[in-house]
Design a protein around this motif. Structure first.
Motif, PDB file in Angstrom:
ATOM      1  N   THR A 119       2.148 -12.070   3.895  1.00 61.97           N
ATOM      2  CA  THR A 119       1.601 -10.746   3.464  1.00 61.97           C
ATOM      3  C   THR A 119       0.341 -10.186   4.105  1.00 61.97           C
ATOM      4  OG1 THR A 119       1.868 -11.833   1.082  1.00 61.97           O
ATOM      5  CG2 THR A 119       0.319 -10.034   1.107  1.00 61.97           C
ATOM      6  N   GLU A 122       2.105  -8.390   6.989  1.00 60.65           N
ATOM      7  CA  GLU A 122       2.532  -7.082   6.611  1.00 60.65           C
ATOM      8  C   GLU A 122       1.337  -6.146   6.474  1.00 60.65           C
ATOM      9  OE1 GLU A 122       4.833  -7.604   3.328  1.00 60.65           O
ATOM     10  OE2 GLU A 122       6.394  -8.680   4.356  1.00 60.65           O
ATOM     11  N   LEU A 123       0.177  -6.623   5.752  1.00 59.66           N
ATOM     12  CA  LEU A 123      -0.880  -5.911   5.624  1.00 59.66           C
ATOM     13  C   LEU A 123      -1.620  -5.181   6.769  1.00 59.66           C
ATOM     14  CD1 LEU A 123      -2.665  -7.405   2.415  1.00 59.66           C
ATOM     15  CD2 LEU A 123      -1.005  -5.642   2.558  1.00 59.66           C
ATOM     16  N   ASN A 149      -2.829   0.518  -2.033  1.00 62.42           N
ATOM     17  CA  ASN A 149      -1.725  -0.374  -2.013  1.00 62.42           C
ATOM     18  C   ASN A 149      -1.926  -1.628  -1.528  1.00 62.42           C
ATOM     19  OD1 ASN A 149      -0.135   1.829  -3.187  1.00 62.42           O
ATOM     20  ND2 ASN A 149       0.472   2.529  -1.404  1.00 62.42           N
ATOM     21  N   ILE A 150      -2.617  -1.725  -0.363  1.00 65.71           N
ATOM     22  CA  ILE A 150      -3.114  -2.925   0.087  1.00 65.71           C
ATOM     23  C   ILE A 150      -4.287  -3.784  -0.685  1.00 65.71           C
ATOM     24  CG2 ILE A 150      -4.347  -3.901   2.035  1.00 65.71           C
ATOM     25  CD1 ILE A 150      -3.231  -1.758   3.999  1.00 65.71           C
ATOM     26  N   GLN A 152      -3.939  -3.535  -4.083  1.00 61.47           N
ATOM     27  CA  GLN A 152      -3.426  -4.072  -5.156  1.00 61.47           C
ATOM     28  C   GLN A 152      -2.606  -5.362  -4.653  1.00 61.47           C
ATOM     29  OE1 GLN A 152      -0.862  -0.790  -6.347  1.00 61.47           O
ATOM     30  NE2 GLN A 152      -2.728   0.316  -7.186  1.00 61.47           N
ATOM     31  N   GLN A 153      -2.055  -5.372  -3.436  1.00 54.69           N
ATOM     32  CA  GLN A 153      -1.306  -6.600  -3.072  1.00 54.69           C
ATOM     33  C   GLN A 153      -2.105  -7.744  -2.971  1.00 54.69           C
ATOM     34  OE1 GLN A 153       1.305  -5.999   0.257  1.00 54.69           O
ATOM     35  NE2 GLN A 153       1.944  -3.885  -0.168  1.00 54.69           N
ATOM     36  N   ARG A 156      -2.956  -9.016  -6.057  1.00 57.32           N
ATOM     37  CA  ARG A 156      -1.877 -10.021  -6.702  1.00 57.32           C
ATOM     38  C   ARG A 156      -1.880 -11.457  -6.186  1.00 57.32           C
ATOM     39  NH1 ARG A 156       1.079  -5.022  -6.500  1.00 57.32           N
ATOM     40  NH2 ARG A 156       2.188  -5.602  -4.594  1.00 57.32           N
TER      41      ARG A 156
END
Length: 347
Positions: A119, A122-123, A149-150, A152-153, A156
């Motif tokens: 993750t 990807e970020l 969006n980053i 929020q990931q 999670r």
């Protein structure tokens, strides 16, 4: 002498002593004492028998209690042994459960750490792309959407070691939100409107864009001949028009040159639209100034359409284009540091 004395002593010893007679009260007392002694003896004997019986009963009870205690002790020992077996079984189960829990925890940590590494990679790519787009296009809203969006990931994932990353992203988002707003859509709409109107703007040499000559209709006193002559005079005046032109070069434009002039203005407007998207203020100012010069030099500024176009150009000149755009280096540094740390941790 000696022998005689010895005989006398022997003779004296063989003689029976005379019987003494006891007085009567003494006899009674003796009998009473004997009876009392016998009673005491009997009482003591009875007491001893009772004591022996009590002792025997207590001894029997004691033996019974000891037997019960031995039985209870044996039962307690058996129960204790069963409890020890159960405790040992539970301890084994607990140890096995703890071992499984440790294994599951290790697997979960390994999986989450692997997920975190993927993750974060990807970020990092998303942040790099958002930073490049922010510097190239200057679209703050697009950068804010990417950072949201980053975040929020990261929420999670819910890992404590990523708190610093979320804090850096939040600071960059606050910085972007505090920037002055540039209405790119509004400016682009004005440029598109000008592009659509270029073909209809009247040139100085175009015919038919002057105000029509007002002629008064003939009155009832005018005869038909006079009305006919006035009509001929009006048509004759339409054949020849005299206009003042302060810029002779505008009158020398051929139809082909007028076509390329309009196309050149369209290209300038398209270039200005591209410059506004790229936040290139120098090119934008140059294009707007050239368009304004073309309109003033070759088009009829007295016509409403040209005046409306010049008003839009004035609004574009007053538009603030250059805005100091921040970079996302803090968020990029935090994400790279977290990814490097996650990769170095051994599973």
């Amino acid at each position: 002498m000696t022998q005689e004395n010895a005989q006398d002593s022997f003779s004296a010893a063989l003689q029976v002593p005379p019987r003494r007679t006891l007085p009567q009260p003494a006899l009674v007392l003796a009998l009473v004492a004997i009876l009392a002694s016998g009673g005491v003896w009997l009482y003591q004997q009875n007491a001893m028998e009772q004591l022996k019986a009590d002792l025997a009963s207590q001894l029997a009870n004691s033996n019974k209690l000891q037997q019960e205690l031995r039985t209870n002790h044996a039962q307690m020992a058996q129960i204790q042994q069963q409890l020890q077996v159960q405790v040992q079984t539970q301890a084994n189960k607990l140890a096995e459960s703890e071992s499984r829990q440790e294994a599951l925890t290790g697997m979960y940590d390994m999986l989450t750490r692997t997920e975190s590494v993927h993750t974060l990679a990807e970020l990092e790519q998303m942040l790099t792309f958002a930073s490049q787009q922010l510097q190239l296009s200057g679209d703050v809203n697009l950068a804010l959407t990417g950072l949201s969006n980053i975040d929020q990931q990261l929420s999670r994932l819910n890992r404590p070691e990523l708190i610093s990353v979320r804090q850096a992203i939040t600071r960059d988002m606050d910085t972007l939100k505090a920037m002055p707003y540039l209405d790119v859509v509004g400016v682009t709409a004005k440029l598109d409107s000008l592009i659509s109107k270029v073909d209809t703007l009247p040139l100085m040499i175009d015919e038919g864009h002057d105000q029509p000559v007002q002629h008064h209709p003939s009155t009832q006193n005018d005869g038909p001949v006079q009305a006919f002559l006035l009509e001929i005079w009006h048509e004759f005046k339409q054949l020849i028009q005299i206009r003042r032109m302060d810029k002779p070069e505008a009158a020398l434009l051929t139809p082909e040159q007028a076509f390329f002039l309009r196309e050149n203005i369209k290209l300038r407007l398209l270039s200005a639209r591209s410059s506004i998207l790229q936040r290139n203020e120098a090119t934008f100012r140059t294009d707007v100034a050239a368009i304004k010069r073309y309109l003033n030099d070759y088009f009829d500024v007295q016509m409403p359409a040209t005046q409306g176009a010049l008003q839009m150009i004035k609004q574009l000149e007053d538009q603030q284009i250059r805005v100091a755009l921040p970079d996302l280096s803090a968020s990029l540094t935090a994400v790279r540091s977290a990814r490097t740390t996650a990769e170095r941790v051994k599973p």
